[in-house]
Design a protein around this motif. Structure first.
Motif, PDB file in Angstrom:
ATOM      1  N   THR A 161       0.820  -1.214   0.000  1.00  0.00           N
ATOM      2  CA  THR A 161       0.000   0.000   0.000  1.00  0.00           C
ATOM      3  C   THR A 161       0.853   1.263   0.000  1.00  0.00           C
ATOM      4  O   THR A 161       0.373   2.328  -0.363  1.00  0.00           O
ATOM      5  CB  THR A 161      -0.947   0.014   1.213  1.00  0.00           C
ATOM      6  N   THR A 162       2.121   1.133   0.418  1.00  0.00           N
ATOM      7  CA  THR A 162       3.042   2.268   0.407  1.00  0.00           C
ATOM      8  C   THR A 162       4.388   1.798  -0.133  1.00  0.00           C
ATOM      9  O   THR A 162       4.671   0.593  -0.180  1.00  0.00           O
ATOM     10  CB  THR A 162       3.274   2.837   1.826  1.00  0.00           C
ATOM     11  N   LEU A 163       5.201   2.735  -0.521  1.00  0.00           N
ATOM     12  CA  LEU A 163       6.529   2.406  -1.005  1.00  0.00           C
ATOM     13  C   LEU A 163       7.350   1.746   0.104  1.00  0.00           C
ATOM     14  O   LEU A 163       8.075   0.779  -0.133  1.00  0.00           O
ATOM     15  CB  LEU A 163       7.239   3.659  -1.525  1.00  0.00           C
ATOM     16  N   GLU A 164       7.197   2.221   1.327  1.00  0.00           N
ATOM     17  CA  GLU A 164       7.891   1.624   2.471  1.00  0.00           C
ATOM     18  C   GLU A 164       7.473   0.158   2.660  1.00  0.00           C
ATOM     19  O   GLU A 164       8.310  -0.714   2.919  1.00  0.00           O
ATOM     20  CB  GLU A 164       7.603   2.425   3.736  1.00  0.00           C
ATOM     21  N   ASP A 165       6.191  -0.116   2.489  1.00  0.00           N
ATOM     22  CA  ASP A 165       5.680  -1.483   2.590  1.00  0.00           C
ATOM     23  C   ASP A 165       6.295  -2.376   1.511  1.00  0.00           C
ATOM     24  O   ASP A 165       6.722  -3.499   1.775  1.00  0.00           O
ATOM     25  CB  ASP A 165       4.150  -1.467   2.464  1.00  0.00           C
ATOM     26  N   MET A 180       1.666   1.489 -10.085  1.00  0.00           N
ATOM     27  CA  MET A 180       0.383   1.544  -9.381  1.00  0.00           C
ATOM     28  C   MET A 180      -0.578   0.546 -10.028  1.00  0.00           C
ATOM     29  O   MET A 180      -0.570   0.374 -11.246  1.00  0.00           O
ATOM     30  CB  MET A 180      -0.217   2.950  -9.453  1.00  0.00           C
ATOM     31  N   ALA A 186      -5.723   1.243  -4.499  1.00  0.00           N
ATOM     32  CA  ALA A 186      -4.767   2.089  -3.790  1.00  0.00           C
ATOM     33  C   ALA A 186      -3.565   1.240  -3.378  1.00  0.00           C
ATOM     34  O   ALA A 186      -3.128   1.276  -2.232  1.00  0.00           O
ATOM     35  CB  ALA A 186      -5.419   2.731  -2.578  1.00  0.00           C
ATOM     36  N   LYS A 187      -3.063   0.453  -4.319  1.00  0.00           N
ATOM     37  CA  LYS A 187      -1.926  -0.425  -4.064  1.00  0.00           C
ATOM     38  C   LYS A 187      -0.913  -0.289  -5.186  1.00  0.00           C
ATOM     39  O   LYS A 187      -1.236   0.160  -6.287  1.00  0.00           O
ATOM     40  CB  LYS A 187      -2.381  -1.885  -3.968  1.00  0.00           C
TER      41      LYS A 187
END
Length: 91
Positions: free
Chosen positions: A19-23, A45, A50-51
């Motif tokens: 879900t985020t770049l950090e994830d 994307m 939203a992933k």
């Protein structure tokens, strides 16, 4: 005498979704095998979500060893299939 350092050529890839770049980065790091470094991880994307998805490419960086020969052609012949010559020096 010529001395060369050689290393196995090995790559592996893994797909992750986050879900985020950090994830995404955390998941890729969790998939990294010992002796491998992450060399590429393009992120895209996912349409309508939203992933994001990334394909991580890992390349082997360990397993270095030395080989020796009197001339360059003999040295090249000593490099096993699936290995790469990294450096060369005279001794």
């Amino acid at each position: 005498m010529l001395v060369a350092q050689i290393r196995p050529i090995e790559k592996t890839t893994v797909d992750v979704i986050g879900t985020t770049l950090e994830d995404v980065i955390t998941q890729l790091e969790a998939q990294r095998q010992p002796g491998f470094d992450l060399v590429s991880a393009p992120v895209r994307m996912l349409k309508g979500e939203a992933k994001m998805e990334a394909t991580g490419t890992f390349s082997r960086v360990d397993g270095i060893r030395e080989i020796e020969a009197d001339d360059m052609s003999t040295l090249r012949a000593k490099v096993p299939d699936g290995w790469r010559m990294l450096s060369l020096r005279r001794s």
